[in-house]
Structure formats: C-alpha cells, structure tokens
Design a protein around this motif. Structure first.
Motif, PDB file in Angstrom:
ATOM      1  N   GLY A  25       0.402  -1.057  -0.170  1.00 42.97           N
ATOM      2  CA  GLY A  25       0.145   0.153   0.170  1.00 42.97           C
ATOM      3  C   GLY A  25       0.430   1.517  -0.114  1.00 42.97           C
ATOM      4  O   GLY A  25       0.000   2.163  -0.188  1.00 42.97           O
ATOM      5  N   ARG A  63       3.317   4.176  -1.156  1.00 43.67           N
ATOM      6  CA  ARG A  63       3.445   5.423  -2.053  1.00 43.67           C
ATOM      7  C   ARG A  63       4.900   6.043  -2.890  1.00 43.67           C
ATOM      8  O   ARG A  63       5.618   5.959  -1.450  1.00 43.67           O
ATOM      9  CB  ARG A  63       2.527   6.656  -2.489  1.00 43.67           C
ATOM     10  CG  ARG A  63       0.802   6.003  -2.430  1.00 43.67           C
ATOM     11  CD  ARG A  63       0.075   6.899  -2.850  1.00 43.67           C
ATOM     12  NE  ARG A  63      -0.128   7.037  -1.203  1.00 43.67           N
ATOM     13  CZ  ARG A  63      -0.655   8.698  -1.688  1.00 43.67           C
ATOM     14  NH1 ARG A  63      -1.481   9.322  -2.125  1.00 43.67           N
ATOM     15  NH2 ARG A  63      -0.742   9.996  -0.201  1.00 43.67           N
ATOM     16  N   GLY A  97       0.007   1.565  -3.400  1.00 41.59           N
ATOM     17  CA  GLY A  97      -0.390   1.757  -3.134  1.00 41.59           C
ATOM     18  C   GLY A  97      -1.796   2.390  -4.718  1.00 41.59           C
ATOM     19  O   GLY A  97      -1.332   2.405  -5.581  1.00 41.59           O
ATOM     20  N   SER A  98      -2.250   3.042  -4.435  1.00 40.98           N
ATOM     21  CA  SER A  98      -3.183   4.042  -5.773  1.00 40.98           C
ATOM     22  C   SER A  98      -3.471   5.358  -5.530  1.00 40.98           C
ATOM     23  O   SER A  98      -4.172   5.148  -4.551  1.00 40.98           O
ATOM     24  CB  SER A  98      -4.299   2.621  -6.475  1.00 40.98           C
ATOM     25  OG  SER A  98      -5.006   3.793  -7.600  1.00 40.98           O
ATOM     26  N   PRO A  99      -2.878   6.374  -6.222  1.00 42.26           N
ATOM     27  CA  PRO A  99      -1.818   5.875  -7.092  1.00 42.26           C
ATOM     28  C   PRO A  99      -0.350   5.146  -6.459  1.00 42.26           C
ATOM     29  O   PRO A  99      -0.227   5.436  -5.372  1.00 42.26           O
ATOM     30  CB  PRO A  99      -1.333   7.113  -7.927  1.00 42.26           C
ATOM     31  CG  PRO A  99      -1.302   8.375  -6.276  1.00 42.26           C
ATOM     32  CD  PRO A  99      -2.644   7.660  -6.134  1.00 42.26           C
ATOM     33  N   ALA A 100       0.680   4.954  -7.690  1.00 40.58           N
ATOM     34  CA  ALA A 100       2.081   3.679  -6.637  1.00 40.58           C
ATOM     35  C   ALA A 100       2.275   5.458  -6.575  1.00 40.58           C
ATOM     36  O   ALA A 100       3.665   4.188  -5.549  1.00 40.58           O
ATOM     37  CB  ALA A 100       2.480   3.200  -7.783  1.00 40.58           C
ATOM     38  N   LYS A 143       2.614   1.910 -15.383  1.00 38.06           N
ATOM     39  CA  LYS A 143       2.234   1.691 -13.333  1.00 38.06           C
ATOM     40  C   LYS A 143       1.737   2.599 -12.613  1.00 38.06           C
ATOM     41  O   LYS A 143       2.164   2.303 -10.752  1.00 38.06           O
ATOM     42  CB  LYS A 143       4.425   1.723 -13.073  1.00 38.06           C
ATOM     43  CG  LYS A 143       4.750   0.798 -13.788  1.00 38.06           C
ATOM     44  CD  LYS A 143       4.574  -0.627 -13.769  1.00 38.06           C
ATOM     45  CE  LYS A 143       5.133  -1.688 -14.417  1.00 38.06           C
ATOM     46  NZ  LYS A 143       5.566  -3.062 -13.737  1.00 38.06           N
ATOM     47  N   ASN A 144       0.709   3.300 -13.163  1.00 40.41           N
ATOM     48  CA  ASN A 144       0.018   3.914 -12.307  1.00 40.41           C
ATOM     49  C   ASN A 144       0.738   5.275 -11.246  1.00 40.41           C
ATOM     50  O   ASN A 144       0.632   5.575 -10.022  1.00 40.41           O
ATOM     51  CB  ASN A 144      -0.908   3.082 -11.011  1.00 40.41           C
ATOM     52  CG  ASN A 144      -2.521   3.774 -10.502  1.00 40.41           C
ATOM     53  OD1 ASN A 144      -2.358   4.944 -11.015  1.00 40.41           O
ATOM     54  ND2 ASN A 144      -2.447   3.052  -9.602  1.00 40.41           N
ATOM     55  N   GLU A 156       2.170   8.566 -11.515  1.00 37.83           N
ATOM     56  CA  GLU A 156       2.146  10.250 -11.966  1.00 37.83           C
ATOM     57  C   GLU A 156       3.354  10.737 -12.265  1.00 37.83           C
ATOM     58  O   GLU A 156       3.768  11.106 -11.637  1.00 37.83           O
ATOM     59  CB  GLU A 156       0.958  11.006 -11.252  1.00 37.83           C
ATOM     60  CG  GLU A 156       0.743  12.162 -12.106  1.00 37.83           C
ATOM     61  CD  GLU A 156      -0.782  13.162 -11.560  1.00 37.83           C
ATOM     62  OE1 GLU A 156      -0.772  13.962 -11.297  1.00 37.83           O
ATOM     63  OE2 GLU A 156      -1.337  12.883 -10.639  1.00 37.83           O
TER      64      GLU A 156
END
Length: 295
Positions: free
Chosen positions: A212, A214, A239-242, A261-262, A264
């Motif tokens: 989880g 980031r 996590g999301s986003p990574a 890879k999510n 940004e």
C-alpha cells in the motif's frame, strides 16, 4: 498547482507516507573534495570514469551494465568491483543538497539505486537496517544481505532478527560498506532480476511493510529496461496511485511506462522540491533536465 503538490510531497516524505526512491540525479551537486569533479552517477559518467575518461564503443556506451560486462570479460569481475570501491569508498565527495535534506527528515524507508555511501552516511549516528542486493552468490536462495546498524557498527542478521521499528535503507545495487557488494554487469543483473521477479530479492519484512505504500521517484529516468524492471518489482503491492515521478521533460516512452505502473509524472525536479522545502540550493541551476540511471 505544482508548488502545492510539492508541498504535500515534502510533508509526506517526512512522515513516511511517501517513500523516496532515489536515482542518479539524487547525487547532483556532489563533487570530489579535491578536484571538484562531479561524482559519477549516471550511466555515461560511470562508463567514462571506468574507462579513464575515454568513451567506449557506441554499443557499450548504451548502458553501464553492458560496459561493465565487457570489462568483466576482459579483466575479471574484480576489476569492476575495484573501480566501484575506488570511486565510492576511497574518494572523498561533498554531499548532495538532496541528501542533506533527507538527512534532516530521515524517512523511515528509502530505496536508493545508487552505489555510493551518502544515504548510509545520513543515518550514521542512528540505528537502522541496511538491505543490499547480491548476485551470483552460492549458499543461499536469496539475493540480498541484511545488516543491523546499532549507531556505531554493522552486524549481519537474518530476516527474523530485524527490528521492524528501525528505518530501512534498501540499496538494491549495493554499496562499499560494511563490506563491498554490487550489482553492476549484465551477468549480475540477469541473476538478480531473475530472483527479484521470483520473490527472492526482497526480504519478507520489507514485503509486508511496503504493501500500500506510495513512492516519489527522484532523479530517475525510465528510458531503459534495466531500471524499469528493478522499479517494477521494488514497488510491487504499491497503493493507488503507486506514486509520482519528478521528470522535467519526460519522453513519450516514460509517459507510457509510468502510466502502466500507475505513477503520475510531475514536470518538476529535485531543485523545485528543495525550494518548496525551504532549502537553499546553490546547485539548482546545475541540475540537468534529464538524469540517466547508473545501473
């Protein structure tokens, strides 16, 4: 908008909500104390330093691991390791502005794909756990070694001996101390990445901790397969986003990869982050628009 995002990153790095993932650009501003020569960190500078300042063939100049493999085949693996030890352990370097700032906040978990000692020096007076990658080593299924630091000395420990309350410094490409271990040549990476993808390159306590999480990618470009494969496995279970990558002028290849890879991309750089953190950065104008990876 960018400043507001960077302000959040500063707070989240200090609190441990965001994990710093350091590439070669993290060493920008570090120079030899005697000659003022910049520390070799990205692929090109490492190759030139290893070859006494002379470029190698275009095929070998593509990536440090390829050039290191050529040196290993001609002069032995020890020649590559001696170069890295002479570069990062014997020579004296000033500290980079980013490392000075990270020392002031001491995040609880840091990933550093450089092979130098500045991150370890930042925690030299504080107990911590050091994890480093190994390759082509017999007697173990794992591709890492773990050392516990008590504030004065390192001691190698097993996974179940690690104190989970201590900061974790993960240097997958190795470092000179407490004893030298490196991932450098193509052969090293073939072995290391195979076991990393198989789950044997990351300790179990890190696997649990990283779930989880980031990440903030600092001084790292995603233009080559080697650094992308390492990153993909290091952040598994993110996590999301990574996370976010500070890349001033990203290529389309980098945009596509980060999207998968999510992650940004924020078109900013380390100097922008330090400015928001209130750090006076005399090297700000010297930070290049792009950083290569040093592996």
């Amino acid at each position: 908008m960018v400043s507001a995002r960077l302000e959040n990153f500063v707070k989240e790095l200090a609190s441990g909500e965001l994990v710093p993932y350091l590439g070669p650009g993290a060493l920008t501003g570090s120079v030899d104390t005697a000659t003022q020569e910049p520390i070799p960190a990205d692929s090109d500078s490492l190759i030139l330093a290893m070859n006494n300042g002379r470029p190698m063939s275009p095929r070998l100049m593509w990536e440090f691991s390829r050039a290191a493999m050529d040196v290993e085949l001609k002069r032995g693996r020890g020649a590559v390791h001696r170069f890295l030890e002479a570069t990062y352990d014997t020579r004296s370097w000033t500290r980079s502005p980013l490392h000075d700032w990270l020392q002031s906040i001491r995040p609880p978990y840091v990933i550093d794909i450089n092979r130098d000692l500045q991150l370890q020096d930042s925690y030299a007076d504080a107990p911590h756990t050091l994890v480093r990658g190994i390759a082509r080593t017999g007697g173990t299924d794992y591709r890492f070694r773990i050392h516990a630091y008590d504030g004065e000395t390192y001691r190698e420990v097993a996974q179940d001996e690690v104190d989970p309350s201590l900061p974790v410094l993960f240097k997958p490409m190795g470092s000179p101390r407490p004893d030298a271990t490196y991932i450098a040549s193509d052969a090293d990476f073939v072995d290391y990445l195979t076991e990393l993808m198989g789950g044997f390159g990351i300790p179990s306590f890190v696997k649990r901790y990283r779930t989880g999480k980031r990440y903030l990618f600092l001084g790292l470009r995603f233009t080559r397969d080697t650094e992308r494969m390492v990153m993909s496995d290091m952040i598994y279970g993110a996590g999301s986003p990574a996370g976010w990558a500070l890349i001033p002028e990203p290529t389309e290849k980098e945009r596509r990869f980060c999207a998968t890879k999510n992650v940004e991309i924020l078109e900013a750089d380390i100097g922008d982050l330090l400015a928001v953190a209130g750090v006076s950065d005399p090297m700000r104008e010297l930070i290049p628009g792009g950083h290569e990876i040093g592996c």
